[in-house]
Design an enzyme around this catalytic site. Structure first.
Site, PDB file in Angstrom:
ATOM      1  N   ASP A   9       0.868  -1.179   0.000  1.00 25.52           N
ATOM      2  CA  ASP A   9       0.000   0.000   0.000  1.00 25.52           C
ATOM      3  C   ASP A   9       0.900   1.223   0.000  1.00 25.52           C
ATOM      4  OD1 ASP A   9      -1.885   1.944   0.342  1.00 25.52           O
ATOM      5  OD2 ASP A   9      -2.699   1.167   2.227  1.00 25.52           O
ATOM      6  N   ASP A 103      -2.577   2.309  -6.348  1.00 28.38           N
ATOM      7  CA  ASP A 103      -1.554   2.387  -5.299  1.00 28.38           C
ATOM      8  C   ASP A 103      -1.533   1.163  -4.385  1.00 28.38           C
ATOM      9  OD1 ASP A 103      -3.973   2.872  -4.078  1.00 28.38           O
ATOM     10  OD2 ASP A 103      -3.287   4.578  -2.886  1.00 28.38           O
ATOM     11  N   GLU A 104      -2.151   0.053  -4.812  1.00 29.22           N
ATOM     12  CA  GLU A 104      -2.148  -1.169  -4.020  1.00 29.22           C
ATOM     13  C   GLU A 104      -1.977  -2.391  -4.924  1.00 29.22           C
ATOM     14  OE1 GLU A 104      -4.921  -1.199  -0.236  1.00 29.22           O
ATOM     15  OE2 GLU A 104      -6.015  -0.381  -1.937  1.00 29.22           O
TER      16      GLU A 104
END
Length: 404
Positions: A9, A103-104
């Site tokens: 993350d 973003d993960e």
């Protein structure tokens, strides 16, 4: 471990990039908004969060909490570029990679342990890889299933590395309220509360059939998730899209027909360009206008599938002229339903005009890909919204999902 899942993350991803690209902003409170005209905070740096600034907060309210707050206009193409580099680098660790969002990402490193070391050592390698390729920090969670790994990643932000052994997962999750788990919202929690399930540890005291009857396969998964046994596997294959669409928020209470049509044409051309880019066409389209009373909407059906923005805009204009009665509008939406790349062509409608339009669209796409989106566009779009694009929730680093 019999199964080892890692969740990375990125910490305040957009804000971190802005601070990296603007050295004078480093270690200072910044808030990212959708362009300079944006009034709502998309994300903020940890320096800003220390003042109580949160995602979704109005900029005016944030400035009251922190007068030194810097507004950063979002740059979606830059964020997508860096995310693409990160995801490509992670594939050097394992091909079993699922891009969960911009973003993960989930990594299944079960089969890498004999080569790369313990789960903790692999997690450290993941952090080093992300830092090397991007210069950014991330938080990493590691466990035996996706849900527990995602929870672990939240525990030591920013720049954390948290391991929850699979044999400790059930005990770790047991005291948590069920909404602490990704995928369980307040509505689902309210249903579970009717059966005495408040915390994750309560879930094993009810039959799996109860959530299964209400939510189907998802209910069965929820029952296992709460016990640290999420059966969901890392999905490395990108599924074909069920829709390709674009929407944009307008100035509140917009009542000018010309402005509404500009927004409709803007969205029509964006949808059409994406269809062409990935060799799709569609014959069914959703067209909508959001008003104070709700959505005015229709599903337009064309006799022939198309990827032409002019044809799509004609449908939007007819919809607006027929259904809009002058009330204030907040948003427009244009979506291609069930796009297909195996469309049957009709020999009897292959006119010279259609062939000219196809050649024109190809030429325009080539110019725009080289010089930027809408470098060449219909004249009406000179007055289009200056608000930047946004990254699609289903963004992926390759194929048709890499869309903004």
């Amino acid at each position: 471990w019999q199964r080892c899942i890692i969740l990375i993350d990125m910490n305040c991803f957009f804000a971190q990039i802005e601070q990296q690209d603007n050295p004078f902003w480093r270690n200072r409170p910044i808030a990212v908004t959708n362009g300079k005209q944006g009034t709502t905070i998309i994300t903020s740096s940890y320096e800003a969060r220390s003042y109580g600034i949160k995602t979704g907060m109005r900029l005016k309210e944030a400035w009251q909490l922190c007068p030194e707050l810097i507004q950063a206009a979002s740059r979606p193409h830059r964020y997508a570029e860096i995310s693409t580099n990160i995801m490509a680098a992670l594939e050097s660790i394992t091909p079993d990679l699922e891009v969960y969002s911009v973003d993960e990402a989930f990594l299944d490193v079960t089969h890498c342990q004999s080569l790369l070391g313990t789960p903790f050592e692999i997690g450290r390698l993941v952090k080093q890889t992300v830092s090397k390729v991007s210069g950014l920090t991330c938080s990493v969670g590691i466990s035996g299933d996706k849900t527990t790994a995602k929870y672990a990643a939240k525990l030591n932000k920013p720049d954390g590395l948290t391991v929850i052994d699979p044999w400790h997962a059930e005990g770790t999750l047991a005291p948590l309220h069920v909404t602490e788990l990704s995928g369980i919202n307040k509505g689902t929690a309210a249903f579970l509360a009717q059966y005495g399930v408040i915390n994750c540890g309560d879930m094993k005291h009810i039959p799996i059939s109860i959530p299964a009857q209400r939510f189907g396969n998802l209910g069965r998964r929820l029952w296992l998730m709460a016990q640290g046994k999420d059966p969901d596997v890392v999905q490395s294959n990108i599924q074909a899209p069920k829709t390709i669409g674009h929407g944009k928020v307008m100035p509140p209470q917009t009542k000018d027909l010309t402005t509404i049509l500009i927004y409709f044409q803007h969205m029509s051309e964006k949808v059409a360009a994406r269809l062409r880019k990935h060799n799709f066409k569609a014959s069914h389209f959703y067209i909508g206008l959001k008003t104070e009373q709700g959505w005015l909407q229709t599903k337009a059906k064309l006799s022939q599938a198309t990827d032409d923005g002019q044809i799509l805009f004609t449908q939007c204009r007819e919809f607006a002229m027929k259904h809009w009665q002058g009330q204030g509008v907040w948003q427009v939406q244009v979506t291609a339903l069930n796009p297909d790349n195996e469309q049957q062509t009709d020999l009897f409608v292959e006119t010279d005009h259609k062939q000219q339009r196809e050649r024109l669209n190809i030429a325009i796409d080539e110019i725009n890909q080289r010089y930027g989106e809408f470098a060449v566009a219909p004249s009406r779009l000179i007055d289009r919204s200056a608000m930047p694009n946004v990254i699609a929730p289903s963004w992926k680093p390759s194929g048709h999902r890499k869309t903004i």
